[in-house]
Design a protein around this motif. Structure first.
Motif, PDB file in Angstrom:
ATOM      1  N   LEU A  12       0.835  -1.195   0.000  1.00 58.66           N
ATOM      2  CA  LEU A  12       0.000   0.000   0.000  1.00 58.66           C
ATOM      3  C   LEU A  12       0.873   1.251   0.000  1.00 58.66           C
ATOM      4  O   LEU A  12       1.587   1.527   0.970  1.00 58.66           O
ATOM      5  CB  LEU A  12      -0.923  -0.016   1.211  1.00 58.66           C
ATOM      6  CG  LEU A  12      -1.879  -1.211   1.276  1.00 58.66           C
ATOM      7  CD1 LEU A  12      -2.663  -1.192   2.573  1.00 58.66           C
ATOM      8  CD2 LEU A  12      -2.826  -1.221   0.075  1.00 58.66           C
ATOM      9  N   ALA A  14      -0.552   4.347  -1.455  1.00 58.73           N
ATOM     10  CA  ALA A  14      -1.475   5.332  -2.024  1.00 58.73           C
ATOM     11  C   ALA A  14      -1.906   6.390  -1.020  1.00 58.73           C
ATOM     12  O   ALA A  14      -2.707   7.267  -1.352  1.00 58.73           O
ATOM     13  CB  ALA A  14      -2.714   4.621  -2.581  1.00 58.73           C
ATOM     14  N   VAL A  59       0.097  -0.456  -4.941  1.00 58.53           N
ATOM     15  CA  VAL A  59      -1.070   0.411  -5.021  1.00 58.53           C
ATOM     16  C   VAL A  59      -0.603   1.849  -4.829  1.00 58.53           C
ATOM     17  O   VAL A  59      -0.080   2.197  -3.755  1.00 58.53           O
ATOM     18  CB  VAL A  59      -2.122   0.030  -3.963  1.00 58.53           C
ATOM     19  CG1 VAL A  59      -3.380   0.862  -4.170  1.00 58.53           C
ATOM     20  CG2 VAL A  59      -2.449  -1.458  -4.035  1.00 58.53           C
ATOM     21  N   PRO A  61      -1.151   6.314  -5.663  1.00 57.09           N
ATOM     22  CA  PRO A  61      -2.160   7.347  -5.887  1.00 57.09           C
ATOM     23  C   PRO A  61      -2.561   7.371  -7.365  1.00 57.09           C
ATOM     24  O   PRO A  61      -1.695   7.315  -8.242  1.00 57.09           O
ATOM     25  CB  PRO A  61      -1.442   8.642  -5.483  1.00 57.09           C
ATOM     26  CG  PRO A  61      -0.350   8.203  -4.551  1.00 57.09           C
ATOM     27  CD  PRO A  61       0.082   6.854  -5.042  1.00 57.09           C
ATOM     28  N   GLY A  90      -4.951   3.434  -6.286  1.00 58.35           N
ATOM     29  CA  GLY A  90      -5.589   3.233  -5.001  1.00 58.35           C
ATOM     30  C   GLY A  90      -6.916   3.946  -4.906  1.00 58.35           C
ATOM     31  O   GLY A  90      -7.399   4.570  -5.866  1.00 58.35           O
ATOM     32  N   GLY A  91      -7.519   3.870  -3.720  1.00 60.98           N
ATOM     33  CA  GLY A  91      -8.815   4.498  -3.494  1.00 60.98           C
ATOM     34  C   GLY A  91      -8.726   5.582  -2.440  1.00 60.98           C
ATOM     35  O   GLY A  91      -7.654   5.913  -1.941  1.00 60.98           O
ATOM     36  N   GLU A  92      -9.881   6.101  -2.087  1.00 60.88           N
ATOM     37  CA  GLU A  92      -9.940   7.205  -1.126  1.00 60.88           C
ATOM     38  C   GLU A  92      -9.528   6.751   0.261  1.00 60.88           C
ATOM     39  O   GLU A  92      -8.836   7.471   0.988  1.00 60.88           O
ATOM     40  CB  GLU A  92     -11.357   7.781  -1.099  1.00 60.88           C
ATOM     41  CG  GLU A  92     -11.507   8.975  -0.182  1.00 60.88           C
ATOM     42  CD  GLU A  92     -12.906   9.556  -0.228  1.00 60.88           C
ATOM     43  OE1 GLU A  92     -13.262  10.311   0.703  1.00 60.88           O
ATOM     44  OE2 GLU A  92     -13.650   9.254  -1.185  1.00 60.88           O
ATOM     45  N   ARG A  94      -7.997   3.542   2.955  1.00 61.72           N
ATOM     46  CA  ARG A  94      -7.073   2.415   2.941  1.00 61.72           C
ATOM     47  C   ARG A  94      -7.784   1.150   2.484  1.00 61.72           C
ATOM     48  O   ARG A  94      -7.254   0.379   1.671  1.00 61.72           O
ATOM     49  CB  ARG A  94      -6.472   2.208   4.343  1.00 61.72           C
ATOM     50  CG  ARG A  94      -5.460   1.067   4.419  1.00 61.72           C
ATOM     51  CD  ARG A  94      -5.060   0.809   5.870  1.00 61.72           C
ATOM     52  NE  ARG A  94      -3.986  -0.174   5.955  1.00 61.72           N
ATOM     53  CZ  ARG A  94      -4.149  -1.498   5.901  1.00 61.72           C
ATOM     54  NH1 ARG A  94      -5.374  -1.993   5.718  1.00 61.72           N
ATOM     55  NH2 ARG A  94      -3.116  -2.312   6.005  1.00 61.72           N
ATOM     56  N   ASP A  96     -10.263   0.817   0.584  1.00 63.51           N
ATOM     57  CA  ASP A  96     -10.520   0.876  -0.860  1.00 63.51           C
ATOM     58  C   ASP A  96      -9.273   0.470  -1.640  1.00 63.51           C
ATOM     59  O   ASP A  96      -9.351  -0.235  -2.647  1.00 63.51           O
ATOM     60  CB  ASP A  96     -10.942   2.285  -1.277  1.00 63.51           C
ATOM     61  CG  ASP A  96     -12.246   2.715  -0.620  1.00 63.51           C
ATOM     62  OD1 ASP A  96     -13.124   1.844  -0.423  1.00 63.51           O
ATOM     63  OD2 ASP A  96     -12.380   3.904  -0.298  1.00 63.51           O
ATOM     64  N   SER A  97      -8.126   0.912  -1.163  1.00 64.57           N
ATOM     65  CA  SER A  97      -6.870   0.573  -1.846  1.00 64.57           C
ATOM     66  C   SER A  97      -6.592  -0.923  -1.769  1.00 64.57           C
ATOM     67  O   SER A  97      -6.129  -1.538  -2.734  1.00 64.57           O
ATOM     68  CB  SER A  97      -5.707   1.361  -1.228  1.00 64.57           C
ATOM     69  OG  SER A  97      -5.829   2.746  -1.510  1.00 64.57           O
ATOM     70  N   GLY A 101      -6.330  -3.534  -4.842  1.00 60.69           N
ATOM     71  CA  GLY A 101      -5.165  -4.403  -4.963  1.00 60.69           C
ATOM     72  C   GLY A 101      -5.550  -5.861  -5.091  1.00 60.69           C
ATOM     73  O   GLY A 101      -4.949  -6.618  -5.865  1.00 60.69           O
ATOM     74  N   ASP A 116       1.730  -2.090   4.751  1.00 57.46           N
ATOM     75  CA  ASP A 116       1.850  -0.638   4.632  1.00 57.46           C
ATOM     76  C   ASP A 116       3.308  -0.291   4.336  1.00 57.46           C
ATOM     77  O   ASP A 116       4.199  -0.587   5.150  1.00 57.46           O
ATOM     78  CB  ASP A 116       1.422   0.047   5.930  1.00 57.46           C
ATOM     79  CG  ASP A 116      -0.050  -0.176   6.240  1.00 57.46           C
ATOM     80  OD1 ASP A 116      -0.852  -0.218   5.299  1.00 57.46           O
ATOM     81  OD2 ASP A 116      -0.387  -0.331   7.435  1.00 57.46           O
TER      82      ASP A 116
END
Length: 410
Positions: A12, A14, A59, A61, A90-92, A94, A96-97, A101, A116
């Motif tokens: 992650l 993003a 993932v 931005p 990624g998404g808005e 965590r 979502d990201s 993924g 992370d």
């Protein structure tokens, strides 16, 4: 979990990193530089080194996806990790990201690690613990540390509602491990029912409470697996000087002059000490087999190649040259690379001459040459019981082991 299923990792990277924006000049923490690469690359290297990890999903931005994919391609070209990889936006939130993924995982993936990238110091041992616990049947696995401070549950006004038992509390970390199918189910439920969670284990805990999953298990985390969160944490990313032991090993052989027409022949010298009444050696330099082995051992401590790289016997400048010069130049290179020699253990192997009477002078001479205090150099002499070319009195050989400390910029 089926041990035949592949394990992939979702990294992650993003997040917005707003809490550190003022300290980093607006740069997101996962893209700060560490060891000459973006911070997220450290996690990628660690996960790729875990034998059971078969691929990586990054993932990023959404607005930076194309640039980060190019960056990744360059990183993989510079330092191949030997694994397939994919990058997705990624998404808005965590969660979502993570969901996005999961959608990029290949069909063969049966187990997933979610990590992370703001935790760049996780180790391969931690990854192994997570996967081992998952193999044992856990619904999810998270690393955690025992809480040492007293924790109080408070209301919105700051009033204490309850003092929690520290023995029942853990501060959790990543990577967290899950069966892929179970984590996908959890994210489908979260999306459909509007769950808001701070980590994926929370979703599995809900499913476990409904009898749809095995409980989440906490394994031992790592003190060093910190999350870069506050301006004070940035100090961990600055180059640090660390010292670690290194060892170099050297080996060299010289033939004796057995016939009058053999040349160039040199009077025997060992450790810079002339050995009277000894066979002559055939050599381009002065033929000091012990210092040649020592030179190679010093070069080994600093990854400096070998004696032939620096002092080739095809170079007329080295003809008849004192091998002490080779040792000193190798020592200078080692110093330039942060190496400090602390001891040397040397062995001479020859049937002739007898070296017992000379060992102490050789030892003292090498201590002076290496600028070491008395007691830091050991010199041994042995035969090979009349076996091989040394046993047949056709030559001499030496081995050297050098112990040193090397300072690195971590």
């Amino acid at each position: 979990m089926s041990t035949s299923a592949e394990t992939w990792a979702i990294l992650l990277a993003a997040g917005s990193g707003t809490r550190l924006a003022s300290a980093t000049g607006g740069e997101r923490k996962q893209f700060l530089s560490l060891d000459g690469a973006p911070l997220y690359w450290r996690s990628a290297r660690t996960l790729a080194a875990a034998p059971r990890v078969r691929g990586l999903v990054f993932v990023f931005p959404p607005a930076e996806l194309a640039a980060r994919e190019q960056e990744l391609a360059e990183l993989f070209q510079r330092q191949p990790l030997g694994l397939p990889w994919r990058a997705v936006p990624g998404g808005e939130r965590r969660q979502d990201s993570v969901r996005l993924g999961l959608g990029a995982l290949p069909r063969e993936c049966g187990t997933v690690l979610v990590h992370d990238t703001a935790r760049p110091f996780a180790t391969a041992a931690l990854i192994r613990r997570v996967l081992d616990a998952l193999d044992a049947g856990a619904g999810g696995v998270v690393p955690g540390l025992a809480v040492t401070d007293t924790i109080k549950l408070v209301d919105e006004a700051g009033g204490v509602r309850e003092t929690l038992r520290r023995s029942e509390l853990r501060a959790v970390q990543t990577p967290q491990g899950f069966a892929r199918a179970l984590l996908c189910l959890a994210h489908e439920r979260a999306e459909a029912e509007g769950w808001e969670v701070t980590d994926d284990a929370s979703m599995i805990e809900r499913l476990a409470a409904e009898g749809l999953a095995s409980p989440v298990i906490v394994v031992d985390g790592e003190e060093g697996n910190v999350k870069i969160t506050t301006p004070g944490d940035l100090e961990r990313l600055r180059p640090q000087r660390t010292e670690e032991p290194v060892t170099g090993w050297g080996y060299d052989v010289h033939r004796y002059r057995l016939h009058e027409n053999e040349s160039p022949a040199r009077p025997m010298v060992l450790g810079g000490e002339p050995i009277p009444n000894a066979p002559e050696v055939l050599a381009h330099s002065d033929g000091d087999v012990l210092l040649h082995a020592l030179t190679d051992a010093i070069l080994g401590c600093c990854a400096g190649g070998d004696i032939g790289d620096h002092f080739p016997d095809t170079d007329a400048a080295h003809e008849g040259r004192s091998s002490a010069i080779f040792v000193k130049e190798a020592q200078c290179l080692a110093r330039e690379r942060g190496v400090r020699i602390v001891s040397a253990d040397l062995t001479i192997i020859a049937q002739v001459p007898r070296l017992g009477p000379h060992k102490e002078r050789i030892r003292a001479n090498i201590e002076r040459l290496l600028e070491l205090e008395p007691g830091r150099v050991n010199v041994k002499a042995t035969t090979e019981e009349k076996l091989g070319f040394t046993g047949a009195k056709k030559g001499i050989k030496a081995v050297a082991c050098v112990s040193a400390l090397r300072t690195w910029k971590a």
